[in-house]
Structure formats: C-alpha cells, structure tokens
Design a protein around this motif. Structure first.
Motif, mmCIF file in Angstrom:
data_model
loop_
_atom_site.group_PDB
_atom_site.id
_atom_site.type_symbol
_atom_site.label_atom_id
_atom_site.label_comp_id
_atom_site.label_asym_id
_atom_site.label_seq_id
_atom_site.Cartn_x
_atom_site.Cartn_y
_atom_site.Cartn_z
ATOM 1 N N TYR A 30 0.828 -1.208 0.000
ATOM 2 C CA TYR A 30 0.000 0.000 0.000
ATOM 3 C C TYR A 30 0.865 1.262 0.000
ATOM 4 C CZ TYR A 30 -4.100 2.857 0.912
ATOM 5 O OH TYR A 30 -5.100 3.781 0.796
ATOM 6 N N SER A 39 1.308 4.308 -2.822
ATOM 7 C CA SER A 39 0.832 5.609 -2.359
ATOM 8 C C SER A 39 1.679 6.729 -2.967
ATOM 9 C CB SER A 39 0.922 5.675 -0.831
ATOM 10 O OG SER A 39 2.247 5.987 -0.443
ATOM 11 N N PRO A 40 1.246 7.968 -2.816
ATOM 12 C CA PRO A 40 2.059 9.092 -3.312
ATOM 13 C C PRO A 40 3.479 9.082 -2.742
ATOM 14 C CG PRO A 40 -0.141 9.852 -2.764
ATOM 15 C CD PRO A 40 -0.072 8.420 -2.328
ATOM 16 N N TRP A 41 3.647 8.622 -1.522
ATOM 17 C CA TRP A 41 4.988 8.527 -0.926
ATOM 18 C C TRP A 41 5.871 7.596 -1.751
ATOM 19 C CZ3 TRP A 41 7.539 4.358 1.658
ATOM 20 C CH2 TRP A 41 8.692 4.735 2.382
ATOM 21 N N GLY A 42 5.335 6.427 -2.092
ATOM 22 C CA GLY A 42 6.081 5.467 -2.902
ATOM 23 C C GLY A 42 6.371 6.014 -4.291
ATOM 24 N N ARG A 43 5.419 6.751 -4.814
ATOM 25 C CA ARG A 43 5.607 7.346 -6.139
ATOM 26 C C ARG A 43 6.765 8.339 -6.110
ATOM 27 N NH1 ARG A 43 0.289 9.212 -7.627
ATOM 28 N NH2 ARG A 43 0.728 10.944 -6.252
ATOM 29 N N THR A 44 6.828 9.119 -5.059
ATOM 30 C CA THR A 44 7.929 10.081 -4.954
ATOM 31 C C THR A 44 9.264 9.348 -4.835
ATOM 32 O OG1 THR A 44 6.464 11.685 -3.927
ATOM 33 C CG2 THR A 44 8.817 12.060 -3.639
ATOM 34 N N LYS A 66 10.649 18.820 -3.607
ATOM 35 C CA LYS A 66 10.635 17.773 -2.562
ATOM 36 C C LYS A 66 12.019 17.640 -1.949
ATOM 37 C CE LYS A 66 6.684 16.423 -4.345
ATOM 38 N NZ LYS A 66 5.419 15.956 -3.986
ATOM 39 N N TYR A 82 13.359 12.076 2.104
ATOM 40 C CA TYR A 82 12.708 10.876 1.567
ATOM 41 C C TYR A 82 13.643 9.674 1.603
ATOM 42 C CZ TYR A 82 8.413 13.041 -0.027
ATOM 43 O OH TYR A 82 7.190 13.644 -0.059
ATOM 44 N N GLN A 86 -0.582 17.109 -1.699
ATOM 45 C CA GLN A 86 -0.890 15.693 -1.488
ATOM 46 C C GLN A 86 -0.470 15.231 -0.086
ATOM 47 O OE1 GLN A 86 -2.298 12.682 -1.404
ATOM 48 N NE2 GLN A 86 -2.209 12.645 -3.629
ATOM 49 N N GLY A 146 -0.721 12.341 1.180
ATOM 50 C CA GLY A 146 -0.155 11.000 1.126
ATOM 51 C C GLY A 146 1.303 10.979 0.724
ATOM 52 N N ASP A 147 1.846 12.142 0.468
ATOM 53 C CA ASP A 147 3.239 12.244 0.087
ATOM 54 C C ASP A 147 4.164 12.071 1.296
ATOM 55 O OD1 ASP A 147 4.737 12.467 -2.177
ATOM 56 O OD2 ASP A 147 5.047 14.615 -1.974
ATOM 57 N N CYS A 173 -0.378 7.865 3.739
ATOM 58 C CA CYS A 173 -1.437 7.102 3.072
ATOM 59 C C CYS A 173 -2.280 6.318 4.069
ATOM 60 C CB CYS A 173 -0.843 6.177 2.018
ATOM 61 S SG CYS A 173 0.322 4.968 2.676
ATOM 62 N N PHE A 174 -1.731 6.047 5.259
ATOM 63 C CA PHE A 174 -2.526 5.369 6.290
ATOM 64 C C PHE A 174 -3.251 6.385 7.170
ATOM 65 C CE2 PHE A 174 1.108 2.282 5.867
ATOM 66 C CZ PHE A 174 0.387 1.340 5.150
ATOM 67 N N ARG A 176 -5.923 8.741 5.003
ATOM 68 C CA ARG A 176 -6.279 7.926 3.859
ATOM 69 C C ARG A 176 -7.307 8.619 2.967
ATOM 70 N NH1 ARG A 176 -9.459 3.264 2.992
ATOM 71 N NH2 ARG A 176 -8.605 2.150 1.191
ATOM 72 N N THR A 217 -5.933 11.615 1.188
ATOM 73 C CA THR A 217 -4.989 11.207 0.143
ATOM 74 C C THR A 217 -5.731 10.796 -1.124
ATOM 75 O OG1 THR A 217 -3.383 10.458 1.772
ATOM 76 C CG2 THR A 217 -3.164 9.557 -0.437
ATOM 77 N N LEU A 218 -6.757 9.962 -0.936
ATOM 78 C CA LEU A 218 -7.500 9.485 -2.096
ATOM 79 C C LEU A 218 -8.220 10.635 -2.797
ATOM 80 C CD1 LEU A 218 -8.907 6.132 -0.628
ATOM 81 C CD2 LEU A 218 -6.983 6.454 -2.205
ATOM 82 N N THR A 233 -5.740 12.671 -4.687
ATOM 83 C CA THR A 233 -5.271 11.960 -5.885
ATOM 84 C C THR A 233 -6.276 12.122 -7.020
ATOM 85 O OG1 THR A 233 -4.097 10.351 -4.533
ATOM 86 C CG2 THR A 233 -4.536 9.715 -6.806
#
Lengths: 321, 263
Positions: free
Chosen positions: A173, A177-182, A198, A203, B110, B112-113, B118-119, B122, B125-126, B129
C-alpha cells in the motif's frame, strides 16, 4: 519431507520480511544497501541483550527494531547522498564493521561464541524462554484445533507468516501511495524531484529507515527461531541473498518477494538433497558449498536472460536511464 | 526597474569553476508577470545562471531575492517551494513512471506524500489523488500529450519530454518559471502552440517567465524584454527591437570581423 518444507517456509518467511526492506530501499528508492544484514543483526542483538538484562520480551522487541532504525539513520545520514555505486561500497563496509564489532565486543555480545555467552563465559545466557513459552502456547492451540500434536515449527510459521503478510500488505500500500511514487521518482532522477520542491534527502532517510525497521523485524524472528546466534550469522552473503530474492521478483514487485523467498529457500535448502549422479561424486561436505555455486550461477543466468526478474516488466526495465 | 515591481532580483551573482568565471557579477531584475528572454552564444553562462538562481549550484556569490524574500543559500527544493521552479535543458523526466505519475509527483497538496500519510490521512490522500489526476489530465491535454497519459515517460520523444516537463512544472502552481531552451527539439507546429500557452499562462495566471532560447523568432515574438549574456556578463538588456539592433549583441554572436566600422 514435511520437516523440510516447514524449514523452507520458516526461512522464507524471515527472508520475506528482510527482503521487503531491501525492496523499499533498492527496488523503489534506488538505494542499493548492501549492509541491510547489519540492521537485522543489531535488532537481534539489541533484543537479546535487553532480555538477558531483565526486560520482558514484548518490550525488548521494539527496542530491537528501534535500534535497527537508529543505526539505519546513523548510516544513512552521511552516505545516502552518495551515488549508488559508492553507496553500495559504503554500506557493505558498514555492515562488516557491525559484524566485527559484534565479534570483538565480547562483554556486550558474547563474541564469536554467540549469545550463549551474553552474560559472560561459563553462564549460559538465555533470551528466548518467553518466546518459546509463547510459541508452545500457540502450538497447543493449533494442536487442539487440528486434533493432533503438530511440530513446533508449525507454531513458528503460524506466528511468522501472518506478520509477514501484514507487512507485505502495508508495504504494498505504501509503495502504491504518493509517498512510494515520490521514491520511485527519486530513483529515476533525484535532481528533478528536488526541482519540483521535494526534500530528496528526507525521503531517502525515510526509505532507509523503513528498510531498517523491516530488517529489524526479520532479525527478531531469526533470533527467536535459533535460540542462540553469533556474528557469523550475519555475513554479507545474507544481504546478497536478499538481493537475489528482490531481483528474482522484478525489483519493484511486492508480492513477488514471498514467492522469490520460498523459491530461494527451497533451492538453498533443497540442494543438500542433491545426492544423485553427477553431484554424488562430491563429498557431502563439498555439496553444501555447491548450493552456493548453484545460487550464484542461477543469478548470473537470470540477469543475462531475464534481467526483469520472474515477475518484472520487460518494457519497464528497458526504459532504464 | 524599481525593486518593488520585480518578482526576482539578482544582484552581483557570480560563479567560478576554478579559473573559469562562468557568471561574472550579473545583476538582473525580472518584472512580475513579464516574459523575459535570456540569450547569448554557447558558453555565455546562461545555464549556469539558471543553476545559480534555482539553487543547483551552491556557493554562488551575490544575492537573489524572490517574491520579497532572500532565497540565495536555500536548497533547490526550498526555492521551488517558494514558487520559483525550473525546467532543464535536457529534460529530466521520470522514465519508468507514466506521464500521469510524472505529473502527480509534482503535486504539492498531497497529504499521502508524507511517510505513513497514506494510512493516517487515507481519505484526504484518495480525494487529493482524484483531484490532482483530473488537473494533470487537463494539463496534458493543454500540451496535446493526453493520449499518452498512461504510457511510460521513457517512451516519449525529445520534444514530448520538454512538454511533459513543462506540464510537471505547471502542476506545482508556480509563481515564476525558468525555462531552459523550451523549444529545442519541439516540432514547429507544437512550438507555436507552446508559445501561445506561455502567453496565455502569463495572462490568466500571472506567471512570470524567464527563458533561455536559441530560437530568435520565438525570442523576438513573445518576450517583453531580452537580456543578453556573453562570457558571463550582461552585455545588453532591453526590449526585443532594441536588442535586435544592438551592435554589441551582433558582435557577441557573429564575431568582430563582421562588424566592420565599429570594430
């Protein structure tokens, strides 16, 4: 045979959690951390040392993970800005430093003899009895459930794998998420990510810490499984195996990690049954080393003919900059 | 220009690499909402000046004030956060991310960045997005690359990469954009559209532009003002028509021999 598969599953579960951390660092954020085994070692030792000094196991476990993260940050702050090849060299050195410290700080770690000497030579130190009590409780529960006495490995797996699956889901998850995308964007071009506003350094520290924490969890299970461990359990090859698993799965694919781990553990443990011709010409002691050769050979074949791994996307891999 | 009208003012900016003085005591003010071109022969120091302004060259001399605030000494991401964003001469795209993902990385609102965002947030974030994806698709449409939205950015041509980079920068909702050769490799028809976009963005959103460009037609057509750099120094600064006739500029571009009388 059952015993063999239980062993494979237990090893694979620990490798899954360990490799998952590497996947975040290396596959997603592009940080090749060859010292990840050290985080596992630090967590295992911190937990064991806390327990023999009187901390209850459930309090010692987070101490272990915390120590791994702390060391992760300590290592990451000066090195994470390095270009990836230099980072690889720096982290492998750091991992070895930790192992040699563990070997030589005998008062703290028990030295080469391992954790039995945690309280000094002559006193058998035991960090594991509360875990074994917990495990046999679970074993009894399962035995009652299935109506027959199950091996204790079953109980270990029944505790380990739900944790592994939970962590897999969480990392899956987070990666999406946007974190993973970054993080993936940083892997592709960190200058561009900085230009977009950023804090790349922050990060990278986060990715490193998440990986260290996961290695820490793996270290705890490893320690609980074996009852006594020594610095030599955390040789650099440990981290190399995790690289094999992550590359096998395609570097970014979270759900490929457990598959790769089971495959790896199966091949690795299975090669000891390679007693047919022509392998039978080797003495059994030599055959134990043969598996290392086979694993290495497998990896070479893999990166030549299928660089994207088993589950990776060839098209995506071809776009590598 | 009075400093008050300037969104960006650099004073005495200098950068040397060992013995080479790449940017030599450059002072420059850019008016809010203007389109300014930065031209000069190869090696004049245009890109180095961009790097000094955007923070990618630490150790530059001089001061840079952006939107009323000193930004020299800030790292690149802080300058970008302040609203001064840039593109690169050779586009820096995220190859193994799709176009949409490239755009979403630039989103600043964002939640969720953040790690565990993202948790912990949530829903937010959605929701963000969804909104940002819509915004990204609109921008890609504006740049006529929306049909490629779900392709990997690494499959784009050189010109398309320029467009994606511009789109990404626009996702950050900037106050001022530094464009490093936006037209290089972009096909002329699309280039014309790009110019219109730049003028439109200035008009509608009040974005200020400073751009490096070798395409003189573009320079003369869209810019309010042209700054000419040669050997690290500003040698001319004024409206396009004045620059066109400036002998020092012709000198810098073509060399002394062509100047005859003034030599």
């Amino acid at each position: 045979m059952l015993e063999f598969w239980l062993f494979v599953l237990a090893t694979a579960g620990i490798y899954t959690i360990f490799s998952l951390g590497l996947l975040v660092q290396f596959g997603i954020a592009g940080l090749p951390n060859f010292g990840n085994g050290a985080f596992m070692a630090i967590s295992a030792y911190a937990m064991a040392i806390s327990v023999v000094n009187g901390l209850p196991m459930w309090a010692a476990a987070p101490v272990g993970i915390g120590a791994a993260v702390l060391f992760g940050l300590l290592l990451a702050i000066p090195t994470v800005r390095l270009r990836s090849d230099y980072l690889a060299v720096a982290t492998i050195a750091a991992g070895e430093i930790v192992r040699y410290l563990a070997l030589n700080l005998q008062e703290l770690t028990g030295g080469a003899a391992g954790t039995v000497n945690l309280l000094g030579p002559g006193i058998a130190a035991d960090y594991n009895s509360s875990w074994l009590r917990f495990q046999s409780g679970v074993r009894g529960l399962i035995s009652n459930l299935v109506g027959q006495r199950v091996p204790s490995d079953v109980a270990f797996i029944a505790i380990l794998w739900p944790v592994a699956l939970l962590l897999l889901a969480a990392v899956w998850y987070m990666v999406r998420s946007p974190w993973g995308r970054t993080l993936r964007a940083i892997r592709e071009d960190e200058t561009a990510v900085a230009a977009l506003g950023k804090d790349v350094f922050a990060y990278k520290l986060q990715a490193f810490s998440v990986g260290a924490a996961l290695a820490g969890v793996a270290g705890l299970f490893f320690a609980w499984q074996v009852s006594s461990f020594s610095p030599d359990d955390f040789r650099p090859t440990l981290t190399f195996y995790a690289f094999v698993i992550v590359i096998l799965g395609g570097k970014t694919n979270v759900w490929a990690v457990p598959v790769g781990a089971v495959l790896f553990a199966g091949i690795f443990a299975g090669t000891r049954f390679l007693d047919f011709w022509p392998l039978s010409v080797f003495a059994s002691g030599d055959r134990a080393y043969l598996r290392l050769v086979l694993v290495g050979l497998g990896l070479i074949v893999l990166v030549i003919w299928r660089p994207q791994g088993i589950f990776g996307n060839r098209r995506e891999d071809a776009l590598e900059t | 220009m009075k400093p008050k009208d300037a969104i960006l003012s650099a004073s005495h900016v200098g950068m040397r690499f060992k013995g080479l003085v790449a940017v030599d005591d450059v002072s420059l003010a850019v008016a809010r909402g203007s389109i300014t071109a930065l031209i000069g022969p190869n090696g004049a120091g245009k890109t180095t000046l961009f790097n000094c302004l955007s923070g990618f060259l630490p150790g530059a001399a001089g001061s840079v004030v952006f939107d009323g605030r000193r930004i020299d000494g800030l790292p690149p991401h802080r300058r970008s956060r302040a609203g001064l964003v840039r593109t690169f001469q050779i586009p820096r795209i995220f190859h193994r991310l799709t176009l949409i993902e490239n755009m979403l990385v630039a989103d600043r609102a964002q939640p969720g960045d953040a790690l565990f965002g993202c948790f912990m947030r949530r829903g937010a974030t959605l929701a963000r997005t969804r909104a940002a994806t819509e915004q990204a698709r609109d921008l890609l449409a504006l740049l006529s690359i929306e049909r490629l939205a779900d392709d990997y950015a690494g499959t784009l041509s050189g010109g398309q990469r320029k467009l994606l980079e511009l789109g990404r920068v626009l996702m950050t909702d900037p106050k001022m954009i530094l464009l490093d050769e936006p037209m290089a490799g972009v096909n002329p028809a699309l280039g014309g559209k790009l110019l219109e976009r730049v003028e439109h963005l200035r008009q509608e959103r009040g974005i200020t532009f400073l751009f490096v460009e070798h395409d003189m037609e573009m320079v003369m057509r869209v810019s309010d003002r042209v700054v000419v750099l040669d050997q690290g120094r500003v040698i001319a600064d004024g409206p396009p028509d004045t620059i066109r006739a400036d002998l020092r500029v012709i000198d810098a571009y073509l060399g002394r021999a062509d100047l005859g009388a003034s030599a």
